[in-house]
Write an enzyme that holds these catalytic residues in place. Structure first.
Site, short mmCIF file in Angstrom:
data_model
loop_
_atom_site.label_atom_id
_atom_site.label_comp_id
_atom_site.label_asym_id
_atom_site.label_seq_id
_atom_site.Cartn_x
_atom_site.Cartn_y
_atom_site.Cartn_z
NE ARG A 207 -41.71 18.02 -36.72
CZ ARG A 207 -42.48 18.27 -36.58
NH1 ARG A 207 -43.58 19.13 -36.33
NH2 ARG A 207 -43.09 16.40 -36.26
CD GLU A 232 -41.19 23.92 -29.94
OE1 GLU A 232 -41.53 22.99 -30.47
OE2 GLU A 232 -41.45 23.67 -31.52
CG HIS A 249 -44.78 22.12 -31.82
ND1 HIS A 249 -43.19 22.06 -32.66
CD2 HIS A 249 -45.58 21.84 -33.22
CE1 HIS A 249 -43.57 20.92 -33.08
NE2 HIS A 249 -44.59 20.82 -34.07
#
Length: 345
Positions: A207, A232, A249
Site C-alpha cells: 500500500r 495515487e 497499482h
C-alpha cells in the site's frame, strides 16, 4: 433490491444481477447520492466507505472485491449493523507472480544468480505466504517478518524487521494500518532506512504509505519496483522516473484475482440474502490451456505478461486511472503450459 457497484468490479452484471437492479458507477464517483436508495454497495479500492458516504442511506451490505481495508470504516459499519465482507486473499497469487517475475528480470539485467540472494518478505499474510512458497521452489532464501503472526503463533523461523530489511531484496506485503501495536504506516522510515543499501532491491506492492517516499526518493538502491504509491494517482514523479518498474497499482490485477474478488463477495452476499448460488458463476473464467513457446524461465514469464508495458503506459501520469480501469488481460500462471515449468505454488 437495489445495488450500487463500482463498474470496475469484474463481471458485475453477470455475477450480481440475481440480487436486483444494478447501478454501475466509477469507484471514485460513488457518493452519498449514489447509495441513498441502494440496499447493497459493492466497491473496489477507490471508494471511501464511511459515515459521510452512508449516513442516511438504506445500505444493509457492503462488499469490497479487493484485499485492502484502508478505504473502509469498519467500525462505522459495525456500529450501524451493516454487514461487511472483504475479499481477503483474492489477489495474493497475482501479486506474488508480479514480484517473482520482476526478480527474474532483474537477475537478467544485473547478471546475478537469484538463488544466491536473500528475499526479505515483510508481511507474511495471504500474499507473503504465496511469495515465500514460490521463492522456495526457485531456491531463494527468505527472511520472513510479521510481528503480528509472530506474537500469535510464535514462529521460530521469523526474523526482526531490521533483519528482513537487510536482505538483498526487500518486499512489503502488509496492509496499511495507523494504530495498534504494529502500525504499518511509514514502516520503512527515517529510523530504519539505514538498512537499505545501494545494493538493495526494494519493492512496494503493498500500500502507498508503507514506505516513507520522501526518504526513499533520496536513498540510492540497486533498483526500485513500485506498484503502490502515496497520493495515487498524483504519484511521486522522482521515484517514478528512477524505478525499474513504476506501475499503477496493478500487481493484483490478474483476471483470476478480479474474478475471485467478485466471486468471494457474491458467495457472502448469497449467504446474507439466503439465496442459492448459481453454479454457472464459477465457470466465468475458462481460457482453456494457454501454451508458451519459450524455453527458459525469463522469457516464459515475459511471454505470460511483460510488466514493463505497465510502466510505459503511465509515463504520462494522467493515464494512471484510465489504464487501471482498462488494464490488459492477464491470466495467472496456472493456465499456462510449455517447455518451462513455472513456479506454481
Amino acid at each position: 433490491m437495489k445495488l450500487t457497484i463500482d463498474d470496475a468490479c469484474y463481471a458485475h452484471q453477470e455475477i450480481f444481477s440475481q440480487f436486483g437492479e444494478i447501478t454501475p458507477v466509477a469507484g471514485r464517483d460513488i457518493n452519498s447520492a449514489c447509495v441513498k436508495d441502494a440496499d447493497i454497495l459493492i466497491v473496489r479500492s477507490r471508494t471511501q466507505v464511511n459515515r459521510e458516504l452512508l449516513q442516511g442511506s438504506a445500505i444493509k451490505f457492503v462488499g469490497s472485491t479487493v484485499a485492502g481495508l484502508d478505504h473502509i470504516d469498519q467500525q462505522y459499519l459495525k456500529d450501524n449493523n451493516i454487514r461487511f465482507f472483504s475479499a481477503q486473499g483474492c489477489n495474493s497469487m497475482a501479486v506474488a507472480e508480479f514480484v517473482i517475475s520482476s526478480i527474474i528480470n532483474l537477475a537478467d539485467k544485473h547478471h546475478f544468480n537469484y538463488q544466491e540472494k536473500t528475499l526479505g518478505i515483510i508481511g507474511v499474510g495471504n500474499v507473503g505466504k504465496r511469495l515465500a512458497a514460490k521463492a522456495q521452489l526457485l531456491g531463494i532464501k527468505t527472511l520472513l517478518n510479521d510481528p503480528i503472526r509472530q506474537d500469535e503463533e510464535n514462529l521460530p523461523n521469523f526474523v526482526t524487521l531490521d533483519t528482513a530489511l537487510s536482505a538483498d531484496i526487500v518486499t512489503f506485503h502488509t496492509p496499511l494500518t495507523f494504530d495498534g501495536k504494529y502500525p504499518s504506516f511509514k514502516l520503512l522510515n527515517q529510523s530504519n532506512f539505514h538498512n537499505i543499501s545501494a545494493k538493495t532491491i526494494v519493492f512496494n506492492a503493498a500500500r502507498g504509505g508503507v514506505v516513507d517516499e520522501s526518504i526513499w526518493q533520496k536513498t540510492q538502491t540497486l533498483e526500485n519496483i513500485i506498484d503502490c504509491w502515496e497520493n495515487e494517482p498524483a504519484i511521486n514523479q522522482n521515484l517514478q522516473k528512477t524505478a525499474y518498474l513504476a506501475t499503477p497499482h496493478i500487481a493484483g490485477h490478474s483476471i483470476d484475482a478480479k474474478f475471485m474478488g467478485s466471486f468471494m463477495v457474491y458467495e457472502d452476499l448469497c449467504a446474507f440474502t439466503e439465496q442459492k448460488q448459481r453454479n454457472s458463476i464459477k465457470n466465468l473464467i475458462n481460457p482453456g490451456v494457454l501454451s508458451l513457446k519459450s524455453d527458459n524461465l525469463l522469457n516464459a514469464l515475459n511471454e505470460v505478461y511483460d510488466f514493463k508495458q505497465d510502466t510505459v503506459a503511465i509515463e504520462n501520469i494522467n493515464n494512471f486511472e484510465t489504464y487501471r480501469r482498462n488494464y490488459p488481460a492477464r491470466y495467472e500462471w496456472n493456465h499456462f503450459t510449455g517447455k518451462v515449468k513455472l513456479p506454481i505454488a
